[in-house]
Design an enzyme around this catalytic site. Structure first.
Site, mmCIF file in Angstrom:
data_model
loop_
_atom_site.group_PDB
_atom_site.id
_atom_site.type_symbol
_atom_site.label_atom_id
_atom_site.label_comp_id
_atom_site.label_asym_id
_atom_site.label_seq_id
_atom_site.Cartn_x
_atom_site.Cartn_y
_atom_site.Cartn_z
ATOM 1 N N HIS A 47 -3.984 6.653 1.184
ATOM 2 C CA HIS A 47 -4.196 5.234 0.914
ATOM 3 C C HIS A 47 -5.556 4.864 1.484
ATOM 4 O O HIS A 47 -5.837 5.111 2.659
ATOM 5 C CB HIS A 47 -3.105 4.386 1.570
ATOM 6 C CG HIS A 47 -3.472 2.938 1.629
ATOM 7 N ND1 HIS A 47 -3.772 2.214 0.494
ATOM 8 C CD2 HIS A 47 -3.646 2.088 2.676
ATOM 9 C CE1 HIS A 47 -4.107 0.983 0.847
ATOM 10 N NE2 HIS A 47 -4.033 0.876 2.161
ATOM 11 N N CYS A 80 0.791 -1.231 0.000
ATOM 12 C CA CYS A 80 0.000 0.000 0.000
ATOM 13 C C CYS A 80 0.826 1.285 0.000
ATOM 14 O O CYS A 80 0.298 2.356 -0.286
ATOM 15 C CB CYS A 80 -0.968 -0.013 1.175
ATOM 16 S SG CYS A 80 -2.023 -1.483 1.184
ATOM 17 N N ASN A 133 -10.157 -1.449 -0.799
ATOM 18 C CA ASN A 133 -8.724 -1.210 -0.676
ATOM 19 C C ASN A 133 -8.034 -1.900 -1.849
ATOM 20 O O ASN A 133 -7.978 -3.122 -1.918
ATOM 21 C CB ASN A 133 -8.232 -1.777 0.661
ATOM 22 C CG ASN A 133 -6.738 -1.601 0.872
ATOM 23 O OD1 ASN A 133 -5.980 -1.352 -0.053
ATOM 24 N ND2 ASN A 133 -6.296 -1.761 2.110
#
Length: 380
Positions: free
Chosen positions: A272, A123, A303
């Site tokens: 993020h 990430c 995500n």
């Protein structure tokens, strides 16, 4: 935290694609014990909504290639002018060769185009990729760099795992960076807390614990009924939450101080998109006004791993371009990357849907293909 400043690199454009198949969290109530209150509580806290999930015929390279082709066409870029290709992902098609090598061939880039992957930090990888691309261009090693960030994070866990799988969606993105004579300062802050390397990890599948018969079919059910495989992502959630809420606000403060800018001068903060709770908590601790960031990209796409912050840029800025953008990312390692960049005149496309070609092979067809390939041995 490491600090780096660059002066003559511009981000020319950004594109993103998602696979066509979607999963709506309301359709997964069976995984919440058919308890509507439990489902609604998770939706409210985490921001669960819709996520796009690739089918077995779609790979990370497919998504990144589609994003790259869209970007090159939109900017009318001569492929011969690209001298570096970087792929950031934790969902590479193969252990080796690098996805960048595969995509260099598929995109028909020139043979002296430098190609390599950045892997294993998930990430935070996009900001690290931007940092490496800036470094290559600033050093004179490259003039134009194509950065592809994507992940098939839906395959990183079993769908029966309500600790993890409900959070993740799939996406591929492309970013073009190039040298400019114009003064265009950009600022990066990066770091790693390697002592916590096992807080977010996929234990099996590498060469420490290869996938062999003794674990290939192994399933572990935890006390909450979540099903785990040894190759799945496992996250110590509370530890990771503490990490992000510690590093996030400090990283934003540091990159602002390093740049000499005040948060009021920044037009947008791209986070993020881990989940709504993490984004809002970090933003609150950093003292950011609600109109300058969003946690809703997570609710629309989940995500998306290394592509998550890029997805937020495309969703938020395609119709409302801005100049000064701060990116805040944190991920596997445990690692982090923050940057403040000038996106004046950057082309930012809205998120598009990728339709898998009928010619893409199914899992069985891939297995049959490689059996035939192996039987050929070393013969040309």
């Amino acid at each position: 935290m490491a600090q780096t400043r660059f002066s003559h690199v511009k981000i020319s454009g950004i594109t993103a694609v998602v696979p066509e198949h979607t999963i709506v969290i309301d359709d997964e109530i069976e995984f919440f014990n058919n308890d509507i209150k439990l489902l609604e509580r998770n939706k409210k806290i985490l921001g669960l909504g819709t996520r796009h999930v690739a089918d077995e015929r779609t790979t990370n390279s497919d998504l990144c290639e589609a994003a790259a082709r869209d970007l090159l066409q939109s900017l009318n870029v001569d492929k011969e002018s690209i001298d570096a290709l970087i792929v950031v992902s934790t969902s590479h098609d193969y252990h080796y060769p690098a996805s960048a090598c595969v995509l260099q061939g598929r995109l028909d880039l020139r043979e002296d185009c430098t190609c390599f992957d950045i892997s294993g930090i998930a990430c935070s990888a996009y900001v690290h990729g931007l940092w490496v691309a800036h470094s290559l261009i600033a050093s004179g090693a490259a003039h134009k760099c194509l950065l592809l960030a994507g992940d098939i994070t839906s395959r990183h866990s079993d769908r029966r795992n309500r600790n993890s799988n409900m959070l993740f969606g799939d996406a591929g993105t492309a970013t073009l960076l190039e040298y400019t004579e114009e003064e265009k300062p950009s600022f990066f802050v990066t770091g790693t807390r390697g002592k916590c390397w096992d807080k977010l990890i996929a234990p099996a599948g590498g060469y420490s614990l290869p996938m062999e018969a003794d674990i290939a079919g192994l399933e572990i059910t935890d006390e909450s009924g979540n099903v785990w495989r040894m190759c799945d992502d496992i996250m110590k959630g509370l530890d990771v939450f503490r990490f992000t809420t510690d590093v996030g606000p400090r990283g934003i403060a540091e990159v602002l101080e390093f740049s000499g800018m005040d948060k009021d001068e920044v037009d947008y903060f791209a986070f993020h998109q881990a989940n709504r709770q993490i984004v809002r908590t970090v933003a609150m601790y950093a003292g950011l006004p609600k109109e300058k960031y969003s946690a809703e990209t997570f609710s629309m796409y989940g995500n998306c791993g290394s592509a998550a912050v890029t997805m937020d840029l495309c969703r938020q800025l395609s119709a409302s371009p801005v100049r000064h953008v701060c990116m805040a990312t944190f991920g596997v390692g445990l690692s982090w990357g923050f940057c403040l960049v000038d996106m004046k005149d950057t082309f930012v496309a809205p998120v598009k849907t990728f339709v898998t070609p009928e010619s893409n092979m199914t899992r069985k067809e891939k297995i049959d293909y490689w059996i035939s390939y192996f039987k050929g041995g070393n013969n040309a």
